[in-house]
Design an enzyme around this catalytic site. Structure first.
Site, mmCIF file in Angstrom:
data_model
loop_
_atom_site.group_PDB
_atom_site.id
_atom_site.type_symbol
_atom_site.label_atom_id
_atom_site.label_comp_id
_atom_site.label_asym_id
_atom_site.label_seq_id
_atom_site.Cartn_x
_atom_site.Cartn_y
_atom_site.Cartn_z
ATOM 1 N N TYR A 184 0.872 -1.285 -0.054
ATOM 2 C CA TYR A 184 -0.001 0.116 0.060
ATOM 3 C C TYR A 184 0.903 1.402 -0.072
ATOM 4 O O TYR A 184 2.020 1.268 0.102
ATOM 5 C CB TYR A 184 -1.163 -0.224 1.053
ATOM 6 C CG TYR A 184 -0.720 -0.089 2.500
ATOM 7 C CD1 TYR A 184 0.626 0.031 2.953
ATOM 8 C CD2 TYR A 184 -1.852 -0.367 3.418
ATOM 9 C CE1 TYR A 184 0.751 0.117 4.348
ATOM 10 C CE2 TYR A 184 -1.432 -0.207 4.886
ATOM 11 C CZ TYR A 184 -0.196 -0.263 5.249
ATOM 12 O OH TYR A 184 -0.051 0.032 6.608
ATOM 13 N N GLU A 185 0.305 2.359 -0.289
ATOM 14 C CA GLU A 185 0.749 3.494 -0.368
ATOM 15 C C GLU A 185 1.771 3.483 -1.759
ATOM 16 O O GLU A 185 2.831 4.105 -1.667
ATOM 17 C CB GLU A 185 1.341 4.268 0.832
ATOM 18 C CG GLU A 185 0.630 4.131 1.819
ATOM 19 C CD GLU A 185 0.394 5.635 2.340
ATOM 20 O OE1 GLU A 185 -0.612 5.917 3.234
ATOM 21 O OE2 GLU A 185 1.106 6.510 2.082
ATOM 22 N N GLY A 186 1.139 2.808 -2.746
ATOM 23 C CA GLY A 186 1.921 2.683 -3.957
ATOM 24 C C GLY A 186 2.884 1.371 -3.760
ATOM 25 O O GLY A 186 3.945 1.394 -2.586
#
Lengths: 261, 383
Positions: free
Chosen positions: B362-364
């Protein structure tokens, strides 16, 4: 409502050892903490203030290092801190300690409730709280597990006993010693910790108190410790296994043997 | 290693460590197993002034920044990364308001976040728009004094439990990335509902839900910045939030490492503790070194943000990517050191391993991070 909480700095109980030669606590290298029972007294003092207004003052007698304990009490929400510290107090037993703290409390003045932990984890005497109340000639309730109600003149509390609890109504001012069932002490907040770092600690010596020097320290302490020792561990219970009837018979036999021996 | 933290930062670290040991660790396994949202821990964090460490004192915070946020995320994640997300997910949701909110928005929303009264969440991901953020379908159509939101957000941390949501939506689809905008949406806004709660491999004490907007009327005062700034603002938010994810991964790695180091000294085989074997020693040495390197990178990138350095994208991505890869590797090795016991839920390391995986996603994803780092490298050294 004004509250005074009396605390004691003690060696961390998990690390305590006794010097077999001198029968005294080995304090070197042992971390000092607030007597665990006193943290409940501090928490209750702060909760009473939050509920009724007023202020909560924390007081201790001890060496200059005891200041750390007072700062921790401030970080938990106490408003002012007093340290009573003087070489003249060294060697005080519970009688002399109770007397000295009572004198400090008389100087602080304006209190409705005094809170103490039920006992200290190092000495385990449970005498200083009651001693303070006696010196001040105010009522005391020990082993308090709940402060049910309180107003300016009186309070109703639950007092823990071995069988259950008693409900006690008392006039104020009064001294309560508290048990750990009374609350769950908070973790000091960030703002509390910052306040504690900067807080001013009032420090009093014997000369600052209206005090009879003959009643201080070793001179004022009639208690004499003949021996301190680690009691032998309690032997493990015997377990009987098998059919209920056989086990019952074995148990009765064992009890008989014990009685006869 | 001594990172020369300020007195206040040490205080924050020690306080969070105390909370982790006394409050988080005892419940971590149960909250994970039963997927319990940690409201009791949120209350402890709120009462301890932790929720607002990164928020301006003017809004009731402690006046710290990214460094303080990272210290908290790291320490809490050492106990449970899922529980830590109630804090860290809120910080992510608050980030667009902190970066580009106006005074009115800051005054309306930040005090409740700082005091811990309300949690926040950030909504950008959609079922069909994960790494390809620009492909989002949620729309916001201007209608007088309001915007009407329609669409679905997916995998939203703190979804359903947070009160304050910062939502990216297309105000002008034709413009693509330049047609996105960010809005603050209150939980009780009519037309805003929640879909199913995801059942996850790790971070199970954290809630992950779908947000559904059906003709949801949001006052125009809740638009952050200007129309069309959404994509840029979303990227700036990620620049600021990635060291925080790195810190979360770091805490997971640290927790797993500490457990493995302790166990290796207790566990005896062939008449000796397994820590006396070189095979285990080399693993421990690598784990500790990589954790320290990750910490150094995260702290450096956080301090760079707090110092106001303009170009932070590359280092933020490096911190997130490196720390999360380290967390995955370290937690796998921690399970290995525990052997068969490590595979069992009775011991804490399998949970650290499950929790670590999300930090690579997550968050890229870490593949996207590598794209970002490479693009920045090429941009900076263009010949």
């Amino acid at each position: 409502m004004n509250i005074i909480v009396c605390i004691k700095q003690v060696p961390d109980t998990t690390q305590v050892r006794i010097d077999p030669e001198t029968n005294t606590l080995i304090r070197e290298g042992v971390e000092s903490i607030i007597n665990p029972f006193d943290t409940y007294a501090i928490e209750e003092g702060v909760r009473l203030k939050e509920k009724f207004g007023g202020k909560t003052v924390v007081l201790t007698m001890g060496p200059p290092q005891a200041e750390a304990a007072l700062r921790e009490a401030i970080s938990m929400g106490c408003d002012e801190a007093y340290l009573v510290s003087d070489r003249a107090f060294a060697g005080s037993d519970t009688l002399a300690t109770g007397y000295t703290l009572a004198k400090a409390i008389q100087k602080i003045k304006n209190f409705d409730i005094i809170l103490c932990g039920k006992q200290a984890s190092d000495g385990d005497t449970a005498q200083v709280g009651p001693g303070i109340a006696t010196q001040l000639d105010i009522p005391q309730v020990t082993y308090v597990k709940k402060i049910e109600e309180a107003d300016e003149k009186s309070a109703q509390v639950e007092r823990m006993t071995e069988e259950g609890f008693e409900i006690v109504k008392t006039s104020l001012p009064c001294l309560f010693t508290v048990v750990k069932e009374i609350n769950e002490p908070r973790i000091p907040s960030l703002k509390g910790r910052m306040k504690a770092k900067k807080a001013e600690i009032v420090s009093w010596k014997a000369i600052d108190l209206d005090i009879d020097e003959a009643r201080l320290g070793l001179t004022g302490s009639p208690t004499w410790v003949s021996k301190i020792f680690t009691p032998p561990p309690r032997p493990r219970g015997e377990v009987f296994e098998g059919e209920p009837e056989d086990v019952a018979t074995k148990l009765v036999e064992a009890l008989k043997d014990r009685l006869n021996s | 290693m001594d990172y020369l933290l300020t007195e206040e930062q040490v205080m924050i670290r020690d306080l969070c460590r105390e909370i982790t040991e006394e409050k988080i660790k005892p419940v971590a396994a149960e909250y994970d197993e039963k997927e319990i949202f940690p409201w009791d821990i949120v209350k402890v964090l709120a009462d301890s002034d932790i929720c607002g460490v990164y928020i301006d004192e003017k809004y009731g915070g402690m006046g710290g920044g990214m460094m303080e946020l990272c210290i908290v995320a790291e320490e809490l994640s050492r106990g449970c990364a899922g529980i830590a997300l109630a804090f860290a997910g809120t910080a992510l949701g608050a980030e667009p308001i902190l970066i580009a909110g106006n005074d009115d928005q800051k005054e309306r929303y930040l005090p409740d976040i700082a005091s811990g009264k309300k949690l926040a969440a950030y909504g950008i991901t959609e079922p069909a728009a994960g790494s390809d953020v620009a492909g989002m379908q949620t729309t916001a159509k201007k209608d007088g004094d309001h915007y009407i939101l329609n669409g679905t957000k997916h995998f939203i941390t703190n979804g359903g439990d947070a009160e304050i949501y910062t939502i990216v939506a297309m105000t002008n689809k034709a413009k693509g990335a330049r047609g996105a905008s960010i809005f603050i949406v209150d939980k009780d806004t009519p037309g805003f509902t929640f879909g199913k709660k995801e059942e996850k491999l790790g971070i199970r004490a954290s809630s992950t839900r779908e947000l559904i907007f059906t003709d949801c009327k949001v006052p125009k005062e809740n638009l952050i910045g200007r129309e069309g700034q959404g994509f840029l603002l979303a990227m700036r938010t990620f620049d600021q939030s990635r060291p925080g994810i790195g810190a979360q991964a770091l805490g997971i790695a640290q927790g797993a490492f500490e457990a493995a180091l302790k166990y290796s000294q207790e566990r005896k085989q062939f008449g000796k503790s397994i820590s006396s074997f070189q095979g285990i020693q080399f693993m421990l040495a690598d784990m500790a070194t990589e954790i320290e390197a990750a910490r150094a990178l995260i702290y450096a990138s956080a301090r760079q943000i707090d110092a106001g350095v303009k170009s932070i994208t590359k280092e933020s991505s490096m911190a997130k990517m490196y720390a999360s890869d380290v967390a995955m590797k370290v937690t796998v090795d921690a399970v290995q050191i525990f052997g068969g016991y490590g595979y069992c839920k009775e011991y804490p390391v399998e949970k650290y391993m499950r929790d670590a995986k999300i930090t690579q996603i997550y968050e890229g994803t870490n593949q996207i991070q590598r794209n970002i780092i490479a693009l920045e490298l090429i941009k900076q050294s263009k010949i």
